[in-house]
Structures are given as structure tokens and as C-alpha cells.
Design a protein around this motif. Structure first.
Motif, PDB file in Angstrom:
ATOM      1  N   VAL A  81     -50.024 -12.408   5.400  1.00 19.92           N
ATOM      2  CA  VAL A  81     -49.640 -13.156   4.196  1.00 19.92           C
ATOM      3  C   VAL A  81     -48.139 -13.411   4.180  1.00 19.92           C
ATOM      4  N   GLU A  82     -47.349 -12.422   4.627  1.00 15.11           N
ATOM      5  CA  GLU A  82     -45.894 -12.572   4.624  1.00 15.11           C
ATOM      6  C   GLU A  82     -45.451 -13.682   5.573  1.00 15.11           C
ATOM      7  N   VAL A  83     -46.016 -13.692   6.787  1.00 17.57           N
ATOM      8  CA  VAL A  83     -45.670 -14.744   7.748  1.00 17.57           C
ATOM      9  C   VAL A  83     -46.188 -16.091   7.267  1.00 17.57           C
ATOM     10  N   LEU A  84     -47.379 -16.111   6.681  1.00 15.27           N
ATOM     11  CA  LEU A  84     -47.938 -17.363   6.167  1.00 15.27           C
ATOM     12  C   LEU A  84     -47.057 -17.939   5.071  1.00 15.27           C
ATOM     13  N   ALA A  85     -46.563 -17.060   4.189  1.00 14.93           N
ATOM     14  CA  ALA A  85     -45.667 -17.522   3.130  1.00 14.93           C
ATOM     15  C   ALA A  85     -44.377 -18.086   3.717  1.00 14.93           C
ATOM     16  N   GLN A  86     -43.871 -17.450   4.766  1.00 16.59           N
ATOM     17  CA  GLN A  86     -42.659 -17.919   5.434  1.00 16.59           C
ATOM     18  C   GLN A  86     -42.855 -19.325   5.997  1.00 16.59           C
ATOM     19  N   VAL A  87     -44.056 -19.597   6.507  1.00 16.01           N
ATOM     20  CA  VAL A  87     -44.343 -20.887   7.133  1.00 16.01           C
ATOM     21  C   VAL A  87     -44.629 -21.966   6.095  1.00 16.01           C
ATOM     22  N   VAL A  88     -45.411 -21.619   5.069  1.00 15.97           N
ATOM     23  CA  VAL A  88     -45.916 -22.619   4.130  1.00 15.97           C
ATOM     24  C   VAL A  88     -44.885 -22.998   3.075  1.00 15.97           C
ATOM     25  N   LEU A  89     -44.114 -22.020   2.593  1.00 14.50           N
ATOM     26  CA  LEU A  89     -43.180 -22.301   1.503  1.00 14.50           C
ATOM     27  C   LEU A  89     -42.079 -23.252   1.952  1.00 14.50           C
ATOM     28  N   PRO A  90     -41.648 -24.155   1.073  1.00 15.62           N
ATOM     29  CA  PRO A  90     -40.520 -25.033   1.404  1.00 15.62           C
ATOM     30  C   PRO A  90     -39.237 -24.217   1.546  1.00 15.62           C
ATOM     31  N   PRO A  91     -38.254 -24.721   2.294  1.00 14.50           N
ATOM     32  CA  PRO A  91     -37.015 -23.962   2.535  1.00 14.50           C
ATOM     33  C   PRO A  91     -36.348 -23.443   1.269  1.00 14.50           C
ATOM     34  N   SER A  92     -36.421 -24.197   0.187  1.00 15.92           N
ATOM     35  CA  SER A  92     -35.765 -23.776  -1.053  1.00 15.92           C
ATOM     36  C   SER A  92     -36.480 -22.608  -1.728  1.00 15.92           C
ATOM     37  N   MET A  93     -37.723 -22.321  -1.315  1.00 14.00           N
ATOM     38  CA  MET A  93     -38.513 -21.261  -1.943  1.00 14.00           C
ATOM     39  C   MET A  93     -38.702 -20.047  -1.041  1.00 14.00           C
ATOM     40  N   VAL A  94     -38.202 -20.126   0.193  1.00 13.84           N
ATOM     41  CA  VAL A  94     -38.430 -19.032   1.139  1.00 13.84           C
ATOM     42  C   VAL A  94     -37.844 -17.722   0.633  1.00 13.84           C
ATOM     43  N   GLU A  95     -36.711 -17.787  -0.075  1.00 14.75           N
ATOM     44  CA  GLU A  95     -36.093 -16.556  -0.570  1.00 14.75           C
ATOM     45  C   GLU A  95     -36.967 -15.830  -1.593  1.00 14.75           C
ATOM     46  N   PHE A  96     -37.959 -16.540  -2.142  1.00 16.35           N
ATOM     47  CA  PHE A  96     -38.892 -15.918  -3.092  1.00 16.35           C
ATOM     48  C   PHE A  96     -40.203 -15.509  -2.418  1.00 16.35           C
ATOM     49  N   ARG A  97     -40.157 -15.389  -1.099  1.00 21.15           N
ATOM     50  CA  ARG A  97     -41.370 -15.075  -0.339  1.00 21.15           C
ATOM     51  C   ARG A  97     -42.032 -13.789  -0.813  1.00 21.15           C
ATOM     52  N   ASP A  98     -41.245 -12.730  -0.990  1.00 26.02           N
ATOM     53  CA  ASP A  98     -41.813 -11.449  -1.398  1.00 26.02           C
ATOM     54  C   ASP A  98     -42.495 -11.539  -2.758  1.00 26.02           C
TER      55      ASP A  98
END
Length: 295
Positions: A251-268
């Protein structure tokens, strides 16, 4: 397709590290009902051991073996000094002791070694890649997966085919019965801490190999995530700990891939939101322990 395979390798590699840490937490919890938050500092201790051994010119395999042995002994020492006198305490007392040991070890690392990260000089061979056609896979993720598989198989063989392993499984079901049978419960608990130390040291090498550095707070975030993975898998369930760790890594890697660059910092935050939704559906976890014991 090539990019997808690389993401799968990265997800399984990260999930394997979380699975090893989750197993260490689950083994101790299944026997004495304690979530050992000092587990992260065992990981940090292994990282520093590898750092100093490599700096002294010791080969990497020998440094890993030395770190595993040293951290297993440290884990048994923590159990003997901090947790054994608290054996009859309630859950709150055990948790406070666990947090206290974590803070003490963090303070020791910061004052004795320093608060700054230390770069770990890994062999150059580990920075290479394996070329499978047009796919370029890193040596470290592939090695992480291999070591994780070997560690899980070895642990499974230990628990199923050794006297102490079978005794530990029995203690996980009912430690009072183990005492009534004349077996030394203290030795079983000490062994469970030693096994958790071995798993923490193995996970530490994988984490350090990917990060390339070690610092006094290195173990805090991965063990916190491993705790979440343990809950997702089902507290006290060893199979659930592996499943939870793998799922969290994916899920963590999937979030890293799917989220737009502006939202990656909110991955956790997104990952934890997924965990909350999952626990609403499966409050006992994916594969809860047969005893159903939870804190």
C-alpha cells in the motif's frame, strides 16, 4: 509492464522488512502480551553494530552475523533487566517500561555516538542492478526479498521442528499450562526476545542497505509501521504479522506511485486512512490469533 515489475519488487522488498519487524513484535506479544516498543532500538543497535564493524574493516557477512548475535544478546538482557521484574505487572506497567527502555536506549545512542546520521559504507556491488531484458532491478531490493524469504523459512522451521520452538508455540497458546508441565517459562520468554532481536537485526541490515545511513532514531518509524502492520494482521498472529507487513509495504509503494507529486508528502496519512477502513471491516485483523488476545 517493466515499470510495474519494478514497483512490485520495491513493494515486496519494503513489505518484507516490515514483516520481519512485525514478526519480532508478534512473537513477544503472543507469549507475554507485551508490545515491545524498544524493538526499534534493537534495530538501531544492529545498524550501529554493522556501521562500526564495516568501519573497522570487517567483511559485510561477518558484520551482519556479529550484529545478529549482539542484538539477540541485547534483547535477552533487556528482558532480564527491565521486563522480568515486571512480569506480574499489568499491561500499563509493561507498556511504560517498554517506552522507558526505548527512551533510555535513544538517549544512549545520542550521547555515546552522536545525534547526526552516520553514512554506512556498503560494498559497491550492492549498488548494482540486475538486467532482465529491458527491466533493471536493484541488487538491494532483490537481496531484501531473498533474505526475507530465508529468514521466514528458517523461523518456520525453528518453530515447528525444534523443542524450544514447539514450546514457544505452546506458550503462545497458554503459558500457564507450560509452567504446569514443568517447563521453564522464563527461558521461553528469554528465547522469544532473542528471536525478536535476530529479526530486528536482519531487518536493520535491509533498512540500512536501502538508506545508506544510521542514526539514533532510525528504528522509530519502521517499528511504528510494523506495529500498525501487526494490528492489521491480527495481534499475536505470526502469519498475520507477515501478511500485515507485506500489505503495508504494498500500500505504501502504491500510494507513492498513484498520488500526484503535490500529495506524496501525505502518503503516510493515506496509508493510515486505508488501515482505518480495513480495521472497520476486520477489527480483529486479517488473520487473528486463535486465542484472540488483544491489548
Amino acid at each position: 509492464m517493466d515499470l510495474l515489475l519494478q514497483h512490485v519488487i520495491n513493494a515486496v522488498s519494503l513489505g518484507g522488512t516490515y514483516a520481519l519487524l512485525s514478526l519480532g513484535l508478534a512473537i513477544v506479544f503472543s507469549i507475554i502480551g507485551l508490545i515491545n516498543f524498544a524493538h526499534g532500538e534493537l534495530m538501531t543497535a544492529a545498524g550501529y553494530t554493522i556501521f562500526f564493524m564495516l568501519a573497522a574493516g570487517v567483511s559485510l557477512p561477518l558484520a551482519i552475523v556479529f550484529a545478529i548475535v549482539a542484538v539477540a544478546i541485547l534483547a535477552m538482557g533487556i528482558e532480564r533487566v527491565a521486563f522480568r521484574p515486571m512480569r506480574k505487572a499489568d499491561m500499563t506497567g509493561l507498556l511504560i517500561t517498554s517506552f522507558a527502555m526505548s527512551m533510555i536506549l535513544q538517549a544512549f545512542f545520542q550521547n555515546a555516538i552522536g545525534a547526526r546520521p552516520r553514512a554506512v559504507a556498503m560494498p559497491e556491488a550492492l549498488s548494482g542492478v540486475v538486467n532482465l531484458g529491458s527491466v533493471h532491478l536493484g541488487i538491494i531490493p532483490l537481496m531484501s526479498i531473498s533474505i526475507t524469504v530465508v529468514a521466514l523459512v528458517a523461523l518456520n522451521l525453528f518453530l515447528k521442528h525444534t523443542v524450544m520452538g514447539i514450546t514457544m508455540r505452546a506458550a503462545a497458546e497458554d503459558i500457564d499450562v507450560v509452567r504446569l508441565l514443568g517447563l521453564k517459562a522464563g527461558r521461553v520468554v528469554a528465547t522469544s526476545f532473542a528471536v525478536s532481536g535476530v529479526l530486528a537485526a536482519t531487518a536493520a541490515f535491509l533498512w540500512v542497505a536501502q538508506r545508506g545511513s544510521v542514526d539514533p532514531l532510525m528504528g522509530f518509524v519502521p517499528v511504528l509501521k510494523a506495529f500498525v502492520a501487526t494490528i492489521v494482521g491480527g495481534l499475536g498472529s505470526l502469519t498475520g504479522a507477515v501478511a500485515g507487513g507485506m500489505l503495508l509495504g504494498i500500500v505504501e509503494v502504491l500510494a507513492q506511485v498513484v498520488l500526484p507529486p503535490s500529495m506524496v508528502e501525505f502518503r503516510d496519512a493515506f496509508v493510515l486512512g486505508f488501515v482505518i477502513l480495513l480495521l472497520l471491516v476486520r477489527p480483529q485483523g486479517l488473520l487473528p490469533a486463535p486465542t484472540g488476545r488483544r491489548s
